[in-house]
Enzyme design. Structure first.
Site, PDB file in Angstrom:
ATOM      1  N   ASN A 123       9.067   5.084  -4.236  1.00 21.96           N
ATOM      2  CA  ASN A 123       8.955   5.533  -5.623  1.00 21.96           C
ATOM      3  C   ASN A 123       9.584   6.920  -5.745  1.00 21.96           C
ATOM      4  OD1 ASN A 123       8.159   6.539  -8.084  1.00 21.96           O
ATOM      5  ND2 ASN A 123       6.036   5.811  -7.939  1.00 21.96           N
TER       6      ASN A 123
ATOM      7  N   CYS B 126       7.300   9.713 -14.300  1.00 24.82           N
ATOM      8  CA  CYS B 126       8.294   8.717 -13.855  1.00 24.82           C
ATOM      9  C   CYS B 126       9.050   8.098 -15.019  1.00 24.82           C
ATOM     10  CB  CYS B 126       7.619   7.628 -13.036  1.00 24.82           C
ATOM     11  SG  CYS B 126       6.676   8.270 -11.659  1.00 24.82           S
TER      12      CYS B 126
ATOM     13  N   HIS C 252      10.880   0.629 -13.495  1.00 22.81           N
ATOM     14  CA  HIS C 252      10.503   1.737 -12.606  1.00 22.81           C
ATOM     15  C   HIS C 252      10.018   1.130 -11.291  1.00 22.81           C
ATOM     16  CE1 HIS C 252       8.753   5.158 -10.820  1.00 22.81           C
ATOM     17  NE2 HIS C 252       7.509   4.927 -11.187  1.00 22.81           N
TER      18      HIS C 252
HETATM   19  O1  UT7 Z   1       5.109   6.120 -10.577  1.00 22.34           O
HETATM   20  C1  UT7 Z   1       3.779   6.110 -10.946  1.00 22.34           C
HETATM   21  C2  UT7 Z   1       3.050   6.482  -9.721  1.00 22.34           C
HETATM   22  N1  UT7 Z   1       1.969   5.702  -9.267  1.00 22.34           N
HETATM   23  C3  UT7 Z   1       1.849   4.380  -9.184  1.00 22.34           C
HETATM   24  O2  UT7 Z   1       2.628   3.601  -9.647  1.00 22.34           O
HETATM   25  C4  UT7 Z   1       0.689   3.890  -8.442  1.00 22.34           C
HETATM   26  C5  UT7 Z   1       0.064   2.658  -9.002  1.00 22.34           C
HETATM   27  N2  UT7 Z   1      -0.988   2.200  -8.091  1.00 22.34           N
HETATM   28  C6  UT7 Z   1      -0.675   1.497  -6.986  1.00 22.34           C
HETATM   29  O3  UT7 Z   1       0.469   1.169  -6.722  1.00 22.34           O
HETATM   30  C7  UT7 Z   1      -1.836   1.071  -6.117  1.00 22.34           C
HETATM   31  O4  UT7 Z   1      -3.040   1.380  -6.758  1.00 22.34           O
HETATM   32  C8  UT7 Z   1      -1.798   1.739  -4.698  1.00 22.34           C
HETATM   33  C9  UT7 Z   1      -0.659   1.156  -3.890  1.00 22.34           C
HETATM   34  C10 UT7 Z   1      -1.662   3.225  -4.814  1.00 22.34           C
HETATM   35  C11 UT7 Z   1      -3.100   1.422  -3.962  1.00 22.34           C
HETATM   36  O5  UT7 Z   1      -3.266   0.012  -3.861  1.00 22.34           O
HETATM   37  P1  UT7 Z   1      -4.660  -0.632  -4.250  1.00 22.34           P
HETATM   38  O6  UT7 Z   1      -4.526  -2.071  -4.014  1.00 22.34           O
HETATM   39  O7  UT7 Z   1      -4.995  -0.177  -5.647  1.00 22.34           O
HETATM   40  O8  UT7 Z   1      -5.616  -0.029  -3.163  1.00 22.34           O
HETATM   41  P2  UT7 Z   1      -6.910   0.859  -3.356  1.00 22.34           P
HETATM   42  O9  UT7 Z   1      -6.549   2.223  -3.832  1.00 22.34           O
HETATM   43  O10 UT7 Z   1      -7.908   0.066  -4.161  1.00 22.34           O
HETATM   44  O11 UT7 Z   1      -7.423   0.928  -1.870  1.00 22.34           O
HETATM   45  C12 UT7 Z   1      -7.820  -0.233  -1.142  1.00 22.34           C
HETATM   46  C13 UT7 Z   1      -8.201   0.196   0.256  1.00 22.34           C
HETATM   47  C14 UT7 Z   1      -9.151   1.398   0.311  1.00 22.34           C
HETATM   48  O12 UT7 Z   1     -10.021   1.217   1.397  1.00 22.34           O
HETATM   49  P3  UT7 Z   1     -11.528   0.746   1.128  1.00 22.34           P
HETATM   50  O13 UT7 Z   1     -12.118   1.781   0.216  1.00 22.34           O
HETATM   51  O14 UT7 Z   1     -11.398  -0.615   0.487  1.00 22.34           O
HETATM   52  O15 UT7 Z   1     -12.105   0.732   2.495  1.00 22.34           O
HETATM   53  C15 UT7 Z   1      -8.215   2.554   0.639  1.00 22.34           C
HETATM   54  O16 UT7 Z   1      -8.857   3.602   1.300  1.00 22.34           O
HETATM   55  O17 UT7 Z   1      -7.012   0.590   0.970  1.00 22.34           O
HETATM   56  C16 UT7 Z   1      -7.201   1.887   1.532  1.00 22.34           C
HETATM   57  N3  UT7 Z   1      -5.919   2.584   1.568  1.00 22.34           N
HETATM   58  C17 UT7 Z   1      -5.082   2.491   2.610  1.00 22.34           C
HETATM   59  N4  UT7 Z   1      -5.161   1.833   3.782  1.00 22.34           N
HETATM   60  C18 UT7 Z   1      -4.110   1.938   4.622  1.00 22.34           C
HETATM   61  C19 UT7 Z   1      -5.376   3.372   0.618  1.00 22.34           C
HETATM   62  N5  UT7 Z   1      -4.162   3.800   1.028  1.00 22.34           N
HETATM   63  C20 UT7 Z   1      -3.962   3.274   2.251  1.00 22.34           C
HETATM   64  C21 UT7 Z   1      -2.911   3.349   3.188  1.00 22.34           C
HETATM   65  N6  UT7 Z   1      -3.023   2.668   4.350  1.00 22.34           N
HETATM   66  N7  UT7 Z   1      -1.798   4.057   2.955  1.00 22.34           N
END
Ligand code: UT7
Length: 329
Positions: A282, A113, A252
């Site tokens: 994104n 990115c 970004h």
């Molecule tokens: O351009 C560079 C590309 N990448 C990025 O910039 C990504 C950077 N990271 C992020 O933006 C965040 O880490 C995410 C948005 C991807 C995820 O947010 P988070 O607050 O870090 O959530 P998490 O991965 O810790 O997940 C929290 C919970 C999990 O459930 P449990 O294990 O707590 O029961 C996930 O399974 O949210 C769940 N989860 C979802 N729930 C509903 C993950 N994705 C989803 C979803 N819908 N789409």
């Protein structure tokens, strides 16, 4: 020594809109979760027949139209992308041919990115060295084509689109500094593992869904929060500027929580940060390019303004630049 500046800007977003509600029908997610955790409300998705070069060309034509240049005046085309039309030849060569840029050298650049800002830095060096005068830098992606639509960790995040900038020499303003970096120890946080020399395409790689984006969201998030601040500070220092000198931050567009954290850590006001993430998602290396073109078209960038552009992404990589906008070259 002449500096490089941006004299043309353009963007293209494909017409098909996919909302969070649409995603609720595909994977186990909710509009509420996506909005709260990412800030994204919708994204654009190409149809099956549209390629990355198609988007790139539309953005490029818009950017060229803003200048006194025709495609045949271009010396170099750089396309930054993680979704090239093919592994080779470079998408930039396809763009070069279709634009009719018959004098231009062309190559692709891949820095996740951060790619568009990396591309600006490469283009600027060619101008400052005196080798070239008219350079087209494009960030273009069709991420929907490498998205696993069964993986809710990733499929809610990404969108398709392209942005472009024409770079030319200037006596006043222009790019004041760049800060680029990488940390390959984080390569396993964001990757697409098959189709290269590590895992050439086989029936097995397809069956095991190895041709899709895989991401550990948390480490990327932490890296992003840290790097948005440190890269911004470093690039300002290189330009001998303070954050108070900056008129607009164009970050970004990956997550509004990341952008908010950068804004707070840099002590910028809300209206000093351009955000279009809720509308476009994104778009990887197209993200800063699209945001820049939108900000300019909306009158948010004026002559003499100092812009800070900062990005992070797969690699892991980061890139930042300060640009003093100059309307009258
Ligand atoms: O351009 C560079 C590309 N990448 C990025 O910039 C990504 C950077 N990271 C992020 O933006 C965040 O880490 C995410 C948005 C991807 C995820 O947010 P988070 O607050 O870090 O959530 P998490 O991965 O810790 O997940 C929290 C919970 C999990 O459930 P449990 O294990 O707590 O029961 C996930 O399974 O949210 C769940 N989860 C979802 N729930 C509903 C993950 N994705 C989803 C979803 N819908 N789409």
């Amino acid at each position: 020594m002449k500096k490089a500046t941006i004299t043309g800007w353009g963007k293209y977003l494909p017409p098909n809109v996919m909302t969070n509600k649409d995603l609720e029908k595909i994977v186990d997610t909710t509009d509420q979760w996506i909005t709260k955790r990412t800030g994204i409300k919708k994204r654009r998705i190409v149809d099956d027949d549209t390629t990355t070069s198609d988007l790139a060309i539309k953005a490029a034509k818009q950017a060229l139209d803003k200048t006194n240049l025709k495609a045949e005046n271009l010396d170099l085309i750089i396309v930054s992308t993680v979704t090239p039309d093919m592994v080779f030849p470079a998408t930039a060569c396809i763009v070069q041919d279709k634009l009719g840029a018959n004098k231009a050298a062309a190559f692709d650049l891949e820095a996740g990115c951060s790619g568009f800002v990396y591309g600006l830095s490469v283009g600027a060096q060619f101008i400052e060295s005196g080798l070239y005068e008219n350079i087209l830098v494009i960030g273009a992606e069709t991420l929907s084509k490498i998205t696993d639509w069964e993986d809710r960790n990733t499929c809610v995040l990404f969108g398709d689109g392209a942005g472009a900038a024409v770079l030319q020499p200037t006596d006043k303003g222009g790019f004041l500094s760049f800060d680029l970096g990488s940390d390959g120890s984080g390569a396993d946080a964001l990757y697409l593992e098959a189709g290269g020399s590590l895992n050439p395409a086989t029936l097995e790689t397809v069956k095991n869904k190895m041709h899709y984006i895989r991401m550990e969201g948390n480490p990327v998030f932490k890296f992003a929060v840290k790097k948005m601040k440190t890269a911004s500070k470093d690039v300002l220092k290189k330009a001998d500027l303070k954050i108070d000198d900056i008129d607009l931050l164009i970050p970004h567009q990956a997550n509004t929580r990341i952008i908010k954290s950068a804004r707070r850590r840099l002590k910028l006001d809300k209206n000093q940060v351009y955000v279009n993430l809720p509308e476009v998602g994104n778009t990887s290396s197209a993200s800063v390019a699209i945001a820049l073109a939108e900000a300019k078209d909306k009158g948010k960038i004026k002559d003499g303004d100092k812009l800070l552009m900062v990005a992070f992404g797969a690699g892991l990589t980061w890139a930042a630049t300060v640009l003093e906008w100059n309307e009258n070259i």
